[in-house]
Every structure is written in C-alpha cells, then in structure tokens.
Write an enzyme that holds these catalytic residues in place. Sequence first.
Site, PDB file in Angstrom:
ATOM      1  N   SER A 214      -7.509  -5.597  -4.773  1.00 37.74           N
ATOM      2  CA  SER A 214      -8.504  -6.220  -3.897  1.00 37.74           C
ATOM      3  C   SER A 214      -9.873  -6.227  -4.569  1.00 37.74           C
ATOM      4  O   SER A 214     -10.116  -5.472  -5.523  1.00 37.74           O
ATOM      5  CB  SER A 214      -8.590  -5.460  -2.570  1.00 37.74           C
ATOM      6  OG  SER A 214      -9.285  -4.243  -2.745  1.00 37.74           O
ATOM      7  N   SER A 215     -10.758  -7.061  -4.054  1.00 32.42           N
ATOM      8  CA  SER A 215     -12.113  -7.104  -4.622  1.00 32.42           C
ATOM      9  C   SER A 215     -12.820  -5.763  -4.413  1.00 32.42           C
ATOM     10  O   SER A 215     -13.790  -5.455  -5.089  1.00 32.42           O
ATOM     11  CB  SER A 215     -12.920  -8.265  -4.018  1.00 32.42           C
ATOM     12  OG  SER A 215     -12.707  -8.376  -2.633  1.00 32.42           O
ATOM     13  N   GLU A 216     -12.291  -4.950  -3.491  1.00 35.81           N
ATOM     14  CA  GLU A 216     -12.884  -3.630  -3.233  1.00 35.81           C
ATOM     15  C   GLU A 216     -12.270  -2.548  -4.139  1.00 35.81           C
ATOM     16  O   GLU A 216     -12.808  -1.452  -4.240  1.00 35.81           O
ATOM     17  CB  GLU A 216     -12.674  -3.240  -1.762  1.00 35.81           C
ATOM     18  CG  GLU A 216     -13.523  -4.028  -0.778  1.00 35.81           C
ATOM     19  CD  GLU A 216     -13.080  -5.473  -0.607  1.00 35.81           C
ATOM     20  OE1 GLU A 216     -11.865  -5.760  -0.736  1.00 35.81           O
ATOM     21  OE2 GLU A 216     -13.952  -6.339  -0.365  1.00 35.81           O
TER      22      GLU A 216
ATOM     23  N   TRP B 114     -12.309  -2.263  -7.179  1.00 34.68           N
ATOM     24  CA  TRP B 114     -13.174  -1.886  -8.307  1.00 34.68           C
ATOM     25  C   TRP B 114     -13.882  -0.573  -8.019  1.00 34.68           C
ATOM     26  O   TRP B 114     -14.404   0.070  -8.919  1.00 34.68           O
ATOM     27  CB  TRP B 114     -14.230  -2.972  -8.576  1.00 34.68           C
ATOM     28  CG  TRP B 114     -13.652  -4.291  -8.993  1.00 34.68           C
ATOM     29  CD1 TRP B 114     -13.594  -5.415  -8.237  1.00 34.68           C
ATOM     30  CD2 TRP B 114     -13.051  -4.634 -10.262  1.00 34.68           C
ATOM     31  NE1 TRP B 114     -12.993  -6.433  -8.941  1.00 34.68           N
ATOM     32  CE2 TRP B 114     -12.655  -5.976 -10.191  1.00 34.68           C
ATOM     33  CE3 TRP B 114     -12.810  -3.917 -11.438  1.00 34.68           C
ATOM     34  CZ2 TRP B 114     -12.029  -6.637 -11.245  1.00 34.68           C
ATOM     35  CZ3 TRP B 114     -12.192  -4.576 -12.497  1.00 34.68           C
ATOM     36  CH2 TRP B 114     -11.806  -5.919 -12.391  1.00 34.68           C
TER      37      TRP B 114
ATOM     38  N   LEU C  10      11.052 -20.159  -5.462  1.00 31.20           N
ATOM     39  CA  LEU C  10      10.178 -19.342  -4.606  1.00 31.20           C
ATOM     40  C   LEU C  10       8.737 -19.442  -5.095  1.00 31.20           C
ATOM     41  O   LEU C  10       8.482 -19.327  -6.288  1.00 31.20           O
ATOM     42  CB  LEU C  10      10.639 -17.876  -4.684  1.00 31.20           C
ATOM     43  CG  LEU C  10       9.705 -16.820  -4.098  1.00 31.20           C
ATOM     44  CD1 LEU C  10       9.840 -16.747  -2.579  1.00 31.20           C
ATOM     45  CD2 LEU C  10       9.990 -15.450  -4.699  1.00 31.20           C
TER      46      LEU C  10
ATOM     47  N   HIS D 131       1.914   3.407  -9.240  1.00 37.08           N
ATOM     48  CA  HIS D 131       1.691   1.975  -9.456  1.00 37.08           C
ATOM     49  C   HIS D 131       2.862   1.354 -10.235  1.00 37.08           C
ATOM     50  O   HIS D 131       3.282   0.235  -9.963  1.00 37.08           O
ATOM     51  CB  HIS D 131       0.373   1.744 -10.198  1.00 37.08           C
ATOM     52  CG  HIS D 131      -0.831   2.147  -9.385  1.00 37.08           C
ATOM     53  ND1 HIS D 131      -0.982   1.787  -8.061  1.00 37.08           N
ATOM     54  CD2 HIS D 131      -1.935   2.885  -9.690  1.00 37.08           C
ATOM     55  CE1 HIS D 131      -2.120   2.292  -7.592  1.00 37.08           C
ATOM     56  NE2 HIS D 131      -2.704   2.966  -8.564  1.00 37.08           N
TER      57      HIS D 131
ATOM     58  N   GLU E 117       2.160 -12.912  12.555  1.00 37.16           N
ATOM     59  CA  GLU E 117       2.700 -11.744  13.245  1.00 37.16           C
ATOM     60  C   GLU E 117       2.443 -10.568  12.314  1.00 37.16           C
ATOM     61  O   GLU E 117       2.694 -10.663  11.103  1.00 37.16           O
ATOM     62  CB  GLU E 117       4.210 -11.915  13.484  1.00 37.16           C
ATOM     63  CG  GLU E 117       4.566 -13.097  14.370  1.00 37.16           C
ATOM     64  CD  GLU E 117       4.037 -12.968  15.795  1.00 37.16           C
ATOM     65  OE1 GLU E 117       3.926 -11.826  16.299  1.00 37.16           O
ATOM     66  OE2 GLU E 117       3.723 -14.005  16.407  1.00 37.16           O
TER      67      GLU E 117
ATOM     68  N   ARG F 201      -4.586  -2.026   8.923  1.00 36.63           N
ATOM     69  CA  ARG F 201      -5.769  -2.862   8.680  1.00 36.63           C
ATOM     70  C   ARG F 201      -5.438  -3.965   7.692  1.00 36.63           C
ATOM     71  O   ARG F 201      -4.447  -3.907   6.966  1.00 36.63           O
ATOM     72  CB  ARG F 201      -6.956  -2.021   8.212  1.00 36.63           C
ATOM     73  CG  ARG F 201      -6.679  -1.120   7.030  1.00 36.63           C
ATOM     74  CD  ARG F 201      -7.939  -0.332   6.632  1.00 36.63           C
ATOM     75  NE  ARG F 201      -7.676   0.564   5.539  1.00 36.63           N
ATOM     76  CZ  ARG F 201      -7.625   1.897   5.628  1.00 36.63           C
ATOM     77  NH1 ARG F 201      -7.834   2.489   6.788  1.00 36.63           N
ATOM     78  NH2 ARG F 201      -7.380   2.633   4.562  1.00 36.63           N
TER      79      ARG F 201
ATOM     80  N   ASP G 270       0.826  -1.213   0.000  1.00 33.94           N
ATOM     81  CA  ASP G 270       0.000   0.000   0.000  1.00 33.94           C
ATOM     82  C   ASP G 270       0.861   1.263   0.000  1.00 33.94           C
ATOM     83  O   ASP G 270       1.948   1.280   0.584  1.00 33.94           O
ATOM     84  CB  ASP G 270      -0.919  -0.020   1.235  1.00 33.94           C
ATOM     85  CG  ASP G 270      -2.025   1.015   1.138  1.00 33.94           C
ATOM     86  OD1 ASP G 270      -2.343   1.454   0.013  1.00 33.94           O
ATOM     87  OD2 ASP G 270      -2.570   1.401   2.195  1.00 33.94           O
ATOM     88  N   GLY G 271       0.339   2.296  -0.645  1.00 34.51           N
ATOM     89  CA  GLY G 271       1.005   3.603  -0.600  1.00 34.51           C
ATOM     90  C   GLY G 271       1.474   4.128  -1.948  1.00 34.51           C
ATOM     91  O   GLY G 271       2.129   5.177  -2.004  1.00 34.51           O
ATOM     92  N   ASN G 272       1.140   3.435  -3.027  1.00 35.23           N
ATOM     93  CA  ASN G 272       1.581   3.878  -4.362  1.00 35.23           C
ATOM     94  C   ASN G 272       1.045   5.263  -4.710  1.00 35.23           C
ATOM     95  O   ASN G 272       1.763   6.104  -5.253  1.00 35.23           O
ATOM     96  CB  ASN G 272       1.079   2.912  -5.455  1.00 35.23           C
ATOM     97  CG  ASN G 272       1.671   1.536  -5.331  1.00 35.23           C
ATOM     98  OD1 ASN G 272       2.598   1.328  -4.559  1.00 35.23           O
ATOM     99  ND2 ASN G 272       1.136   0.594  -6.089  1.00 35.23           N
TER     100      ASN G 272
HETATM  101  C1  IPE Z   1      -5.353  -2.818  -0.160  1.00 30.06           C
HETATM  102  O1  IPE Z   1      -4.996  -1.490  -0.328  1.00 30.06           O
HETATM  103  C2  IPE Z   1      -5.285  -3.534  -1.442  1.00 30.06           C
HETATM  104  C3  IPE Z   1      -3.976  -3.569  -2.110  1.00 30.06           C
HETATM  105  C4  IPE Z   1      -2.840  -3.170  -1.628  1.00 30.06           C
HETATM  106  C5  IPE Z   1      -3.999  -4.121  -3.408  1.00 30.06           C
HETATM  107  P1  IPE Z   1      -6.077  -0.314  -0.353  1.00 30.06           P
HETATM  108  O2  IPE Z   1      -5.314   0.945  -0.338  1.00 30.06           O
HETATM  109  O3  IPE Z   1      -7.026  -0.496  -1.457  1.00 30.06           O
HETATM  110  O4  IPE Z   1      -6.829  -0.555   1.033  1.00 30.06           O
HETATM  111  P2  IPE Z   1      -7.897   0.321   1.806  1.00 30.06           P
HETATM  112  O5  IPE Z   1      -9.153   0.324   0.989  1.00 30.06           O
HETATM  113  O6  IPE Z   1      -7.331   1.681   1.971  1.00 30.06           O
HETATM  114  O7  IPE Z   1      -8.078  -0.376   3.113  1.00 30.06           O
HETATM  115  C1  IPE Z   2      -1.812   0.216  -3.316  1.00 31.20           C
HETATM  116  O1  IPE Z   2      -1.519   1.565  -3.319  1.00 31.20           O
HETATM  117  C2  IPE Z   2      -1.999  -0.316  -4.715  1.00 31.20           C
HETATM  118  C3  IPE Z   2      -3.364  -0.762  -5.021  1.00 31.20           C
HETATM  119  C4  IPE Z   2      -4.358  -0.760  -4.200  1.00 31.20           C
HETATM  120  C5  IPE Z   2      -3.592  -1.214  -6.361  1.00 31.20           C
HETATM  121  P1  IPE Z   2      -2.673   2.644  -3.271  1.00 31.20           P
HETATM  122  O2  IPE Z   2      -3.072   2.971  -4.678  1.00 31.20           O
HETATM  123  O3  IPE Z   2      -3.777   2.209  -2.385  1.00 31.20           O
HETATM  124  O4  IPE Z   2      -1.920   3.865  -2.637  1.00 31.20           O
HETATM  125  P2  IPE Z   2      -2.512   4.954  -1.644  1.00 31.20           P
HETATM  126  O5  IPE Z   2      -3.083   4.222  -0.461  1.00 31.20           O
HETATM  127  O6  IPE Z   2      -3.559   5.718  -2.386  1.00 31.20           O
HETATM  128  O7  IPE Z   2      -1.333   5.797  -1.289  1.00 31.20           O
HETATM  129 MG    MG Z   3      -4.134   2.490  -0.394  1.00 30.33          MG
END
Ligand code: IPE
Ligand code: IPE
Ligand code: MG
Length: 258
Positions: A69-71, A73, A135, A41, A211, A198, A24-26
């Site tokens: 994630s499925s969310e 979308w 791997l 990304h 962990e 989360r 997360d964080g892209n």
């Molecule tokens: C979770 O990241 C899914 C992926 C890293 C692919 P999100 O950034 O979409 O998660 P939420 O919705 O903020 O919890």
């Molecule tokens: C996770 O990074 C990648 C995907 C969910 C595809 P985010 O795109 O959620 O990055 P933030 O949370 O907006 O920084």
């Molecule tokens: Mg995110």
Amino acid sequence: MSKKKQSSDASPAVLPAHIAIVMDGNGRWAKKRMMPRAAGHKAGVAALKKIIESASEAGIKCLTVFAFSSENWNRPEREVAILMDLFVSSIKKYLPELQQAGVVLRFIGDRSVFSDKLKASLQQAETSTQNNNFLNLNIAMNYGGRWDITEAAKKMLQDTSSGAVAAEQINESLFSEYLSLADLPAVDLFIRTGGEHRISNFLLWQCAYSELYFTDVLWPDFNGQELKQATQWFSSRQRRFGRTGEQVEEDAVSEHTK
Ligand code: IPE
Ligand code: IPE
Ligand code: MG
C-alpha cells in the site's frame, strides 16, 4: 495451472465477477513460527500462487490483490527493501507459468518511485501477458484508493482544460473511466485475511457496493478451501443495490420463468 481446468461447474451458485483481496497477516504468521517477517512475505507469495490457481479453476475472471500500500513505506526500511526484492524475484519466478496459463497481468499504483529494475520487470510482465484472455490478475503495488481517485481527477481536469471533455459531461460514469481497472467490472467480493476489519485505502471507488468478507486466517494459510468458503458466502448474499428484498425476489422469479 491449466487453462482446461476452468469450467462452468464451479460450485457456488453466483460467482463474483471480480474479487479483491487484502492479503494481510504475513508478519503475524512468521512471528507465530519464530521466523523473520520476510519469511512470512515469502510464504505469502506462495499462497498467492495457489489462490491464482484456485480462482482460475473456480471460473473467476478478475482478481485484484493488495501487495503493497502507499502507506507501507512507513515500515522499517529493511522490510520495504526485502519486499521490493521479493516483487522482482517472484515476477521472474512465476511469469513463465502465468503466461502459460493465459493470465493477463497488470500492476496498479504509482510505480514512478520504484527502482528501474522493478519498473522494467513490471513492464515486461504486462507486455508479455497483454494478449492473454484467461484470468485478469491485477497486483496493487504502491497503490492507494485515494491516490487512484486523485489521479483520475487530475487526468480528467487535463481533458477539461484541453477541451476534450466539457464540464457538463462529467458524471460518475465518465469519472470512473479515468480510474485504475476502468475496463473491468466493479469488485463484487472484497476479502481481507488476518482479522482486521478495515479497507486500508484499497480500491475505494471500485468497492462501493462490494460484499465484505473478513477472515481471521492469516494470508499464508489462506487456500483454495478458504476461497471457496468466501465465494459460497458471497453466493448466499442478497445484493439489493438500493432495492427492497421483495423486489429482488420478484425479479429473480420472473427471470426464472422467462
Ligand atoms: C494492507 O495491509 C496492505 C496490504 C495487504 C498490502 P496492512 O497490514 O499494511 O494494513 P494496516 O496498515 O494494518 O491497515
Ligand atoms: C501483509 O502482511 C503484507 C504487506 C502489507 C506487504 P503484513 O506484513 O501486514 O502482516 P501483519 O499484519 O504484520 O501480520
Ligand atoms: Mg498487516
């Protein structure tokens, strides 16, 4: 990436058999640089490539990463389209190298809704790496932990209806055989970058006793050194699985003096 580099002299005392990462964080990484989210990304894919190498070199056998994630979308249509294209182009770009390195690639999640092009690319990547044994790299795409559990329940129900499984046989062990990654060890170490604490519907069953390691580092900045920090932290944890700390210490002593 080289097969030879995998060695037993990896520094952490106890290596996790299976690491799961919520990458997360892209978006925030890109925003900080006044760049479009797509650039974040793209940088995220490059970070993953390096982490696969670092994990292999450290002797990690199973790595499962959350790519979509499925969310997800729920994101703007354009961002979703960019991500889908990025999946196809990244597989094309990195497959030969992953194949060469002996990586077994697997995709988990509901792929039925993907374009034919993406479906074909996933299939090809899986088929061409299935006989490797280095791997295990699992990429979760259109994956949700609740989806995984629901699918497992559906399949088990089919087996119960057909008579292949009797209702009395159902227990946790049998149920887990229907889940994604049933053949791999449970997740020992769950890492989430990007500062959120989360699970976001990632591997729910498989992470029951993981962990949990959270870092503020944004995914494109996560590197081998950060992974090492996470695995070192992991090796300092006392995993009790319901027992007392004293029991664990006693067992460690008797194991040592065997
Ligand atoms: C979770 O990241 C899914 C992926 C890293 C692919 P999100 O950034 O979409 O998660 P939420 O919705 O903020 O919890
Ligand atoms: C996770 O990074 C990648 C995907 C969910 C595809 P985010 O795109 O959620 O990055 P933030 O949370 O907006 O920084
Ligand atoms: Mg995110």
